[in-house]
Scaffold this active site. Structure first.
Site, mmCIF file in Angstrom:
data_model
loop_
_atom_site.group_PDB
_atom_site.id
_atom_site.type_symbol
_atom_site.label_atom_id
_atom_site.label_comp_id
_atom_site.label_asym_id
_atom_site.label_seq_id
_atom_site.Cartn_x
_atom_site.Cartn_y
_atom_site.Cartn_z
ATOM 1 C CB CYS A 232 -1.122 0.019 1.440
ATOM 2 S SG CYS A 232 -2.613 1.112 0.713
ATOM 3 C CG HIS B 169 -3.209 -3.795 3.294
ATOM 4 N ND1 HIS B 169 -2.617 -2.688 4.447
ATOM 5 C CD2 HIS B 169 -3.767 -2.062 2.706
ATOM 6 C CE1 HIS B 169 -2.309 -1.443 4.096
ATOM 7 N NE2 HIS B 169 -3.114 -1.403 3.000
ATOM 8 C CD GLU C 161 -0.585 -5.392 6.012
ATOM 9 O OE1 GLU C 161 -0.678 -5.729 4.802
ATOM 10 O OE2 GLU C 161 -0.843 -4.190 5.930
#
Lengths: 84, 244
Positions: free
Chosen positions: B94, B211, B213
């Site tokens: 990002c 994302h 994560e």
């Protein structure tokens, strides 16, 4: 010296803000508007040593634009200089 | 040494002021038994012996001027450029992706979403190239479901560079439908060619808008599709360590 930098989306690069503004204007009765581009205006003051040649100052401003103020991949820039 | 007795990979997590998924990223790394996160501060010039680097998402320097434009000149970026030049693995998520494009470590740039709105939702991503160090545990054509949350994820690059990137396999991830097919509106941001993630020509620097994560822990809502990227990096780091 007083510098005014104008940063605009590069031609050929989509400008979502410009498109949105352009579509809004006819709704307000402003017809016939095209080519709207939304960019940035940056003002700055530079104190140069006496006797600095104008072209050296301009090349320094140009470098500022290329390295930070604009992203040449997506943006064009121009600037004006006033000796004030 | 990890509990398994193997190599514990030291994965750097770079923190710029305004970054907000640094802890998510470090936690994601911690879910792997053979990895540990190592904090790197934007003022650091030493990379503390990390073997790979993740630049997390957020709003470095308030997104002032352009997303990533100010972070690019942080003291740590010189060391990161050297690390990249030496073949080190770097993944930018990002805002991290935006920073890597501003630093010219990845081609192209990210502009405002086409709808002028911040998008926060799940997306489906098709793995276009499963041969990179960041996607090697996926299969070509795999569809991964992770979240996006961004305002400037509209990927742009000039046509000549795009043609070269396609020919090289540098377009790594593209937005797609859940079944892997494409429709014009499956991109959440208007990105050129539906591009969600790209590599540099040397395939050691990778940036993506979604994302991963946030999709690493079984039992949580995000699913586990994001593990592919971290596992791929860890496999690569292990292979690089074995080769030394």
């Amino acid at each position: 010296m007083h510098v005014r930098v104008y940063v605009t989306p590069k031609h050929g690069i989509l400008d979502p803000q410009g498109v949105a503004v352009e579509r809004s204007l006819p709704a307000l009765g402003f017809d016939g508007v095209s080519g709207v581009r939304v960019g940035k205006f940056i003002e700055l003051q530079i104190d140069l040593a006496d006797g600095t040649p104008a072209d050296q100052a301009r090349s320094e401003i140009d470098e500022m634009c290329r390295k930070l103020l604009a992203n040449p991949i997506i943006e064009d820039y121009t600037f004006t200089v006033d000796q004030a | 040494m990890s509990a398994s007795g193997g190599h514990t990979a030291r994965i750097g997590v770079v923190v710029f002021p305004g970054i907000n998924t640094d802890h998510d990223t470090a936690r994601a790394i911690s879910t792997f038994a053979d990895a540990e996160p190592v904090w790197l501060w934007h003022k650091d010039t030493d990379l503390r012996g990390v073997e790979a680097i993740v630049i997390p998402g957020g709003f470095s320097y308030g997104d002032y001027l352009r997303c990533g434009a100010i972070a690019r000149f942080s003291p740590i970026m010189g060391a990161i450029a050297d690390f990249a030049a030496a073949g080190g693995l770097i993944m930018g998520i990002c805002n991290g992706f935006q920073i890597l494009t501003e630093a010219h470590l990845l081609p192209g740039a990210l502009i405002r979403n086409i709808g002028l709105k911040f998008v926060c939702r799940y997306v489906d991503l098709r793995v276009e190239n499963a041969g990179t160090p960041f996607t090697q545990t996926a299969e070509p054509g795999d569809v991964l479901r992770v979240v996006v949350k961004h305002n400037e994820g509209n990927y742009r690059v000039d046509p000549e560079t795009l043609a070269a990137m396609r020919a090289n396999g540098q377009v790594v991830l593209r937005y797609c439908e859940p079944d892997g097919t494409e429709r014009d509106d499956c991109s959440p941001n208007g990105a050129l060619d539906g591009i969600a993630g790209v590599c540099n020509a040397d395939f050691n620097v990778f940036g993506l808008m979604p994302h991963p994560e946030n999709s690493v822990e079984p039992g949580l809502a995000g699913g586990t599709d994001g593990r592919v990227f971290f596992q791929s990096i860890l496999n690569e780091v292990r292979d690089m360590a074995a080769a030394r």
